[in-house]
Write a protein that holds these residues in place. Structure first.
Motif, PDB file in Angstrom:
ATOM      1  N   MET C   1      27.658 -74.637  35.948  1.00  0.00           N
ATOM      2  CA  MET C   1      26.284 -74.601  36.210  1.00  0.00           C
ATOM      3  C   MET C   1      25.764 -76.239  35.715  1.00  0.00           C
ATOM      4  SD  MET C   1      23.966 -73.157  37.322  1.00  0.00           S
ATOM      5  CE  MET C   1      22.035 -73.167  37.310  1.00  0.00           C
ATOM      6  N   GLN C   2      26.302 -76.752  34.553  1.00  0.00           N
ATOM      7  CA  GLN C   2      26.080 -78.024  34.280  1.00  0.00           C
ATOM      8  C   GLN C   2      26.304 -79.005  35.365  1.00  0.00           C
ATOM      9  OE1 GLN C   2      24.593 -79.221  31.034  1.00  0.00           O
ATOM     10  NE2 GLN C   2      24.133 -80.834  32.305  1.00  0.00           N
ATOM     11  N   ASP C   3      27.381 -78.943  36.132  1.00  0.00           N
ATOM     12  CA  ASP C   3      27.762 -79.581  37.289  1.00  0.00           C
ATOM     13  C   ASP C   3      26.904 -79.637  38.193  1.00  0.00           C
ATOM     14  OD1 ASP C   3      30.545 -80.673  35.989  1.00  0.00           O
ATOM     15  OD2 ASP C   3      30.660 -78.266  35.826  1.00  0.00           O
ATOM     16  N   LEU C   4      26.182 -78.689  38.525  1.00  0.00           N
ATOM     17  CA  LEU C   4      25.228 -78.521  39.487  1.00  0.00           C
ATOM     18  C   LEU C   4      24.236 -79.590  39.187  1.00  0.00           C
ATOM     19  CD1 LEU C   4      24.073 -76.961  41.969  1.00  0.00           C
ATOM     20  CD2 LEU C   4      22.843 -75.670  40.489  1.00  0.00           C
ATOM     21  N   VAL C   5      23.566 -79.429  37.833  1.00  0.00           N
ATOM     22  CA  VAL C   5      22.657 -80.331  37.137  1.00  0.00           C
ATOM     23  C   VAL C   5      22.969 -81.711  37.468  1.00  0.00           C
ATOM     24  CG1 VAL C   5      21.016 -80.902  35.481  1.00  0.00           C
ATOM     25  CG2 VAL C   5      21.650 -78.431  36.180  1.00  0.00           C
ATOM     26  N   ASN C   6      24.211 -82.025  36.917  1.00  0.00           N
ATOM     27  CA  ASN C   6      24.756 -83.503  37.148  1.00  0.00           C
ATOM     28  C   ASN C   6      24.677 -83.892  38.462  1.00  0.00           C
ATOM     29  OD1 ASN C   6      25.446 -83.165  34.284  1.00  0.00           O
ATOM     30  ND2 ASN C   6      27.326 -83.049  34.449  1.00  0.00           N
ATOM     31  N   GLY C   7      24.979 -83.152  39.452  1.00  0.00           N
ATOM     32  CA  GLY C   7      25.110 -83.532  40.759  1.00  0.00           C
ATOM     33  C   GLY C   7      23.874 -83.681  41.449  1.00  0.00           C
ATOM     34  N   LEU C   8      23.222 -82.918  41.088  1.00  0.00           N
ATOM     35  CA  LEU C   8      21.649 -83.194  41.847  1.00  0.00           C
ATOM     36  C   LEU C   8      21.040 -84.356  41.402  1.00  0.00           C
ATOM     37  CD1 LEU C   8      20.267 -79.199  41.989  1.00  0.00           C
ATOM     38  CD2 LEU C   8      21.153 -80.575  43.849  1.00  0.00           C
ATOM     39  N   ALA C   9      21.073 -84.635  39.989  1.00  0.00           N
ATOM     40  CA  ALA C   9      20.415 -85.854  39.598  1.00  0.00           C
ATOM     41  C   ALA C   9      20.971 -87.101  40.074  1.00  0.00           C
ATOM     42  CB  ALA C   9      20.723 -85.836  37.987  1.00  0.00           C
ATOM     43  N   ASN C 126      16.973 -77.061  27.297  1.00  0.00           N
ATOM     44  CA  ASN C 126      18.342 -76.412  27.199  1.00  0.00           C
ATOM     45  C   ASN C 126      17.866 -75.090  27.823  1.00  0.00           C
ATOM     46  OD1 ASN C 126      20.580 -75.218  26.346  1.00  0.00           O
ATOM     47  ND2 ASN C 126      20.695 -75.969  24.512  1.00  0.00           N
ATOM     48  N   TRP C 127      18.668 -74.863  28.809  1.00  0.00           N
ATOM     49  CA  TRP C 127      18.274 -73.716  29.769  1.00  0.00           C
ATOM     50  C   TRP C 127      19.611 -72.570  29.950  1.00  0.00           C
ATOM     51  CZ3 TRP C 127      17.783 -72.982  35.536  1.00  0.00           C
ATOM     52  CH2 TRP C 127      16.986 -72.054  35.788  1.00  0.00           C
ATOM     53  N   GLY C 128      19.495 -71.817  29.011  1.00  0.00           N
ATOM     54  CA  GLY C 128      20.826 -70.941  28.725  1.00  0.00           C
ATOM     55  C   GLY C 128      22.102 -71.718  28.584  1.00  0.00           C
ATOM     56  N   GLY C 129      22.280 -73.045  27.670  1.00  0.00           N
ATOM     57  CA  GLY C 129      23.362 -73.832  27.773  1.00  0.00           C
ATOM     58  C   GLY C 129      23.532 -74.903  28.741  1.00  0.00           C
ATOM     59  N   VAL C 130      22.765 -74.671  29.812  1.00  0.00           N
ATOM     60  CA  VAL C 130      22.645 -75.788  30.562  1.00  0.00           C
ATOM     61  C   VAL C 130      21.771 -76.943  30.063  1.00  0.00           C
ATOM     62  CG1 VAL C 130      22.367 -76.622  33.103  1.00  0.00           C
ATOM     63  CG2 VAL C 130      23.303 -74.431  32.552  1.00  0.00           C
ATOM     64  N   LEU C 241      24.215 -83.522  48.612  1.00  0.00           N
ATOM     65  CA  LEU C 241      25.474 -83.032  48.907  1.00  0.00           C
ATOM     66  C   LEU C 241      26.672 -84.038  48.349  1.00  0.00           C
ATOM     67  CD1 LEU C 241      26.287 -80.339  50.268  1.00  0.00           C
ATOM     68  CD2 LEU C 241      26.691 -81.731  52.233  1.00  0.00           C
ATOM     69  N   LEU C 242      26.345 -85.525  48.404  1.00  0.00           N
ATOM     70  CA  LEU C 242      27.332 -86.242  48.117  1.00  0.00           C
ATOM     71  C   LEU C 242      27.441 -86.221  46.550  1.00  0.00           C
ATOM     72  CD1 LEU C 242      29.251 -88.694  48.757  1.00  0.00           C
ATOM     73  CD2 LEU C 242      27.445 -90.125  48.612  1.00  0.00           C
ATOM     74  N   GLY C 243      26.118 -86.182  46.066  1.00  0.00           N
ATOM     75  CA  GLY C 243      26.069 -86.075  44.217  1.00  0.00           C
ATOM     76  C   GLY C 243      26.998 -84.806  44.168  1.00  0.00           C
ATOM     77  N   LEU C 244      26.877 -83.608  44.521  1.00  0.00           N
ATOM     78  CA  LEU C 244      27.383 -82.259  44.143  1.00  0.00           C
ATOM     79  C   LEU C 244      28.946 -82.558  44.491  1.00  0.00           C
ATOM     80  CD1 LEU C 244      24.884 -79.814  45.678  1.00  0.00           C
ATOM     81  CD2 LEU C 244      25.338 -80.344  43.106  1.00  0.00           C
ATOM     82  N   VAL C 245      29.471 -82.985  45.592  1.00  0.00           N
ATOM     83  CA  VAL C 245      30.696 -83.234  45.723  1.00  0.00           C
ATOM     84  C   VAL C 245      31.270 -83.906  44.711  1.00  0.00           C
ATOM     85  CG1 VAL C 245      32.369 -84.048  47.321  1.00  0.00           C
ATOM     86  CG2 VAL C 245      30.512 -82.845  48.352  1.00  0.00           C
ATOM     87  N   GLU C 246      30.850 -85.313  44.309  1.00  0.00           N
ATOM     88  CA  GLU C 246      31.386 -86.173  43.492  1.00  0.00           C
ATOM     89  C   GLU C 246      31.386 -85.107  42.133  1.00  0.00           C
ATOM     90  OE1 GLU C 246      30.011 -90.227  45.017  1.00  0.00           O
ATOM     91  OE2 GLU C 246      29.553 -89.640  43.132  1.00  0.00           O
ATOM     92  N   SER C 247      30.148 -84.589  41.920  1.00  0.00           N
ATOM     93  CA  SER C 247      30.260 -83.917  40.300  1.00  0.00           C
ATOM     94  C   SER C 247      31.133 -82.746  40.080  1.00  0.00           C
ATOM     95  CB  SER C 247      28.534 -83.420  40.261  1.00  0.00           C
ATOM     96  OG  SER C 247      28.432 -82.579  39.244  1.00  0.00           O
ATOM     97  N   TYR C 248      31.362 -81.911  41.020  1.00  0.00           N
ATOM     98  CA  TYR C 248      32.179 -80.963  40.950  1.00  0.00           C
ATOM     99  C   TYR C 248      33.542 -81.403  41.074  1.00  0.00           C
ATOM    100  CZ  TYR C 248      28.859 -76.912  40.695  1.00  0.00           C
ATOM    101  OH  TYR C 248      28.006 -76.285  40.374  1.00  0.00           O
TER     102      TYR C 248
END
Lengths: 325, 398, 284
Positions: C1-9, C126-130, C241-248
């Motif tokens: 879930m943190q990785d989703l946020v990282n990737g979107l940013a 801090n949203w449920g640990g994310v 999408l590029l951000g998410l692929v890199e992040s995950y």
């Protein structure tokens, strides 16, 4: 006019090489070696970019393949340089022939970015696969060939002048091959693909096969360049094969020299390799001038340095009569 | 009459000119010192600070009347070459130095890759000496041409393990390494091995590329292993950013780095609030010596002179560069020659710490008080912590 | 879930740069490799303005974006609009020459150390640990808003329609009396302005440096290529999408190969759809 320039070109090339050999100065020899290296990469790139018109921005992948292959053959398996000189270009061609048909489904900017991606992936692999490539530590201890030939005709490959003779020989041979290829039907068809792929196909030429062949030639020649690099510098690390250091630089050398020309790779390489060496300025000022030279050459000679003779003679003609393009 | 007088005057002036020419050449010969530095490209921030310190040392020697070697006094002339942070440009520059046909005395070298690239050229030469002031390299017995008066990267590894061992309640360790830094990458297996041997659990070993801006994925991967401490190895700027983002992403545990991070790195990264429980284990910078009262007068004199000349604080390898120039200078004096390379190498091998009082860093003397052991020097490291907007020493590791 | 946020940013930044580039590329057909330079200028300038003139953050950021727009218009008026007869290779080389010159100048002026612009909101939700830094939320919604605005502009305004006409057929557009030169400059200005917004936001959340332009331009090209050229929303989605692929990829597979995941994804897309993921027409 152009024919005569060609003749002059060969004399200048051979004269320059002999002159540098006789000068026997480590610095000029090294600069000349680097110039030949860039010219070799540009010659390879010329087939796919100059003739066929495909923006290959991933040359560094094959350049690196050649260099790392040569390093592995030399340091891990104690093979002489000649083995790498034969094996690695073949490997470069085979790899190109495998991925070429896939990449060549794309065109224009798509192909450019696809090949760029290929180069970037290989760069990442060379940097991260530490157990095989040494990662950023690189691979050192690459041995040059020993004494070749007999008596008065022998050269010592371990020395810089010996290395210079080896590279010069390969380079001149490659230039002759490029000159012959340039007049061949093969290149004619590549040029046909550049101007109109569909038309060329409708004449019955399997254009994909030709394109893959051009791609493979570029890959093989780049790998050859990599083998030479490994033996000139005797140490390799990921950086020289990255996009900005290799693929981009080879592209600039060819484009500034002249796409599709025989002498373009040489002229572009002499100008762009020589320029930073002979400018004695603040490093960033040097880069700005480098950029300005790129800009000016491209504006004045959009077809490259090699077209200078034609441009001048055309100007003369248009001055005589109100000329049309 | 007038013309003859004029001619006589000219003649006189000419003779005087010739005499003064001779006189000046007898007093001050010039000695060319080559300096290979990363003045452009990715290494430039550290490279320029290193080159500046070299310049400072050379100016100081010249201002004090030059370098007396045997009966001759030399003015040192610095010939700086930019290696553009790339191996090929470095090799070309070294070839240029060698092409003048005279023995080459070189200082500088920031990047390990550049050093690795020119090593094969100079390995067997008897007319070349390089004092390597940066470059995390490992020298072998064959590398007679290179001397490394700079902390070896292995020292960081062993000291880090020693430091972590000294902390209470630390079980799980996460590692984050700059994957373009040849020294740290080379040491990663050793670090893992030593930590495991000491009973720690390595919960993750992640990488970033020099100059990275986004550390999110690495942090989130490390945090999944729930580490008690994260060891970050890289350059100061990157480490500051990694620390900031680690805190942003909720990591509250301890962090130990080896980076020579300075206040500017923290400010640039806006990491001020993130620096609690962060320690940096490094060879002391000028400020650490000043704050830690070790050689503080010399360190302060150096730092003041540096800032006066270059308008910014000195860099991670500046002190090593400054000391390195003096090591070479004293070795030339000891050898009594500027071109007898074998004699100079012998002098370097035998040079003792007492003979080079200009060394500011806390160097650990080797057998017989020597500076080098197998061409490598060793240093006391400092544990640095961030307090009130600056780094202060929390202790030294001898 | 943190990785989703990282990737979107991270992805939102790619989106903004990509959306600006897609406008420039489709309207004026210039492979503008210098697209990263306005990003860099808008990212680096605010800190200097704040230090020199004691300027408030918001004004400095706006002036940074204005400088980016000015740079884009300069590219158009002084350089690329005069080179319409030059082959694509020449334009590519010229834009690369601009990259070399501008980034070297910037390094001479600013040095090459990476830095973050101070003064951004430092609150982290801090949203449920994310963990979600507020700044990241701002970045995401700015990117979204800019894309909506650009899309509306292209669809519903007269200049927007004119630009679409130029994208379809520049020659016919000229014949129809569209002032091509003006819209050339406008496209460059808007595209570079969006790049500037990306740079300004990036500098508030992450670190920026004088030599960053080329790398950002590269990512922007990758975004518009795998999204399929000519689609604004495609570029937006492509960036995320590029951000998410890199992040995950970096978080779960290997952080050393972070960039490689993006590139492999790109190659995969191109092999299946040689004209990009969201391409509408068969051939541009």
């Amino acid at each position: 006019m152009v024919e005569r320039f060609g003749y002059v070109g060969w004399v200048l090339l051979l004269g320059g090489l002999v002159g540098i050999y006789l000068l026997n100065d480590g610095y000029y020899t090294t600069v000349a070696l680097l110039m030949m290296l860039w010219a070799i990469l540009a010659i390879g790139l010329n087939f796919i970019l100059g003739y066929a018109g495909y923006f290959h921005l991933g040359l560094g992948a094959f350049y690196g393949l050649g260099a790392y292959g040569a390093a592995a053959l030399g340091t891990k398996y104690q093979m002489p340089m000649i083995v790498a000189l034969i094996v690695m270009p073949i490997a470069g061609a085979i790899l190109s022939a495998i991925i070429g048909p896939l990449l060549l489904r794309t065109r224009d900017l798509y192909f450019a970015v696809a090949t760029l991606a290929l180069g970037m992936i290989i760069s990442d692999v060379t940097n991260n696969w530490v157990s095989v490539t040494g990662g950023p530590i690189g691979i050192g201890g690459i041995q040059r060939p020993g004494v070749i030939g007999f008596g008065a005709f022998s050269i010592d490959g371990r020395t810089l002048p010996g290395m210079f003779i080896i590279v010069s020989t390969i380079f001149v041979a490659l230039m002759i091959a490029a000159a012959i290829a340039r007049k061949s039907n093969f290149v004619l068809i590549l040029r046909g693909i550049k101007s109109d792929d569909l038309m060329t196909r409708s004449f019955g030429f399997p254009t994909t096969v030709y394109k893959v062949a051009a791609f493979a030639i570029a890959g093989a020649i780049s790998a050859l360049g990599g083998v030479l690099y490994a033996h000139i510098v005797q140490y390799i690390s990921p950086e020289p094969f990255t996009f900005f250091a290799a693929s981009f630089q080879a592209f600039v050398v060819l484009a500034v020299g002249g796409l599709g020309s025989l002498w373009g790779p040489v002229l572009g390489s002499v100008l762009l390799t020589g320029l930073p060496e002979f400018l004695d300025l603040d490093p960033h000022m040097k880069l700005i001038i480098y950029g300005a030279v790129l800009l000016i050459v491209t504006l004045v000679l959009p077809k490259g340095l090699a077209s200078a003779a034609q441009v001048i003679s055309r100007r003369r003609k248009t001055a005589m009569k109100e000329g049309t393009e | 009459m007038l013309t003859s007088k004029f001619r006589k005057f000219r003649l006189g002036a000419g003779v005087a000119g010739i005499i003064s020419l001779f006189a000046s050449s007898a007093i001050a010969e010039t000695l060319t010192l080559f300096d290979l530095e990363a003045l452009s490209g990715p290494g430039q921030t550290n490279g320029v600070a290193q080159a500046n310190a070299v310049k400072l040392a050379v100016e100081k020697i010249n201002e004090s009347g030059g370098l007396q070697v045997g009966d001759t006094t030399y003015t040192i002339e610095l010939d700086v070459h930019d290696d553009r942070s790339t191996p090929t440009a470095g090799v070309t520059a070294v070839q240029k130095m060698l092409s003048y046909g005279k023995p080459v005395l070189m200082v500088g070298s920031l990047s390990g890759a550049v050093t690795g690239a020119y090593l094969p050229i100079v390995r067997d030469r008897d007319d070349f000496i390089s004092i390597v002031m940066g470059a995390a390299i490992t020298l072998t017995a064959e590398d007679k041409a290179l001397y490394h008066p700079r902390v070896s990267v292995e020292q960081y590894t062993t000291s880090t393990v020693t430091y972590i061992k000294s902390l209470p309640d630390v079980k799980r360790v996460g590692i984050l390494t700059d994957n373009k830094h040849s020294g740290f990458v080379q040491q990663t297996p050793l670090l893992q091995e030593l930590l495991t041997k000491e009973g720690f659990e390595v919960v993750g070993s992640e990488e970033f590329s020099f100059g990275a801006t986004q550390f999110g994925p690495q942090i989130s991967a490390l945090v999944r292993g729930n580490p008690d401490i994260i060891n970050i190895r890289g350059y100061g700027g990157d480490v500051a950013r990694a620390i900031k983002q680690a805190r942003d992403l909720g990591y509250t545990g301890q962090i130990v780095s080896s980076s020579g991070i300075v206040a500017k790195d923290v400010t640039d990264a806006q990491a001020d609030a993130a620096m609690t429980d962060v320690r940096d284990l490094f060879v002391p910078l000028a400020n650490d010596l000043i704050e830690g009262a070790r050689n503080s007068e010399e360190a302060k004199a150096f730092e003041d002179a540096y800032q006066a000349a270059f308008k910014e604080p000195s860099g991670a390898t500046s002190l090593s560069a400054y000391g390195g120039v003096y090591i070479l200078a004293r070795a030339l004096q000891k050898a009594g020659s500027v071109d007898d390379i074998p004699a100079i190498r012998t002098a370097l091998d035998e040079l003792t710490l007492d003979e080079v009082p200009e060394i500011i860093e806390p160097m650990i003397p080797q057998d017989g008080g020597r500076i080098f052991k197998d061409h490598q020097s060793y240093f006391a490291l400092v544990v640095r912590q961030w307090k009130d907007g600056r780094f202060i020493p929390a202790g030294f590791v001898e | 879930m943190q990785d989703l946020v990282n990737g979107l940013a991270q992805g939102a930044i790619y989106s903004l740069a990509g959306v600006g580039l897609v406008l420039i590329f489709s309207v004026v057909r210039v492979p503008n490799f210098a697209h990263g330079e306005p990003v860099m200028v808008a990212a680096m300038l605010p800190v200097t303005l704040m230090a020199l003139f004691n300027m408030p953050l918001a004004l400095a950021l706006v002036l940074g974006v204005v400088a980016a727009i000015a740079l884009g218009i300069f590219f158009s008026v002084a350089i690329f609009s005069r080179l319409s007869k030059y082959p694509e290779v020449s334009l590519l080389i010229i834009s690369l020459a601009l990259v070399v010159m501008i980034s070297s100048l910037a390094v001479m002026f600013w040095g090459d150390a990476a830095r973050q612009t101070p003064g951004s909101p430092s609150t982290v939700l801090n949203w449920g640990g994310v963990r979600i830094p507020v700044m990241w939320i701002i970045i995401f919604f700015m990117a979204l808003a800019a894309t909506v605005a650009l899309d509306a502009f292209i669809r519903y305004t007269t200049p927007g329609r004119a630009m679409r006409a130029m994208a379809l057929n520049p020659f016919a557009a000229k014949l129809m009396g569209i002032p091509v030169a003006r819209y050339h400059a406008l496209a460059f200005g808007i595209g570079s302005g969006l790049a500037g917004v990306a740079g300004a936001l990036f500098s508030l959340a992450f670190a920026v440096q004088s030599s960053m332009g080329a790398a950002i331009a590269l990512k922007a090209f990758i975004v518009i290529i795998f999204a399929g050229m000519g689609s604004i929303w495609g570029a937006f989605a492509g960036g995320l999408l590029l951000g998410l692929v890199e992040s995950y990829g970096a978080s779960y597979l290997s952080s050393g190969y972070r960039d490689t995941f993006g590139f492999i994804f790109l190659l995969g897309v191109l092999l299946i759809k040689p004209n990009g993921l969201f391409a509408r027409r068969a051939n541009g």
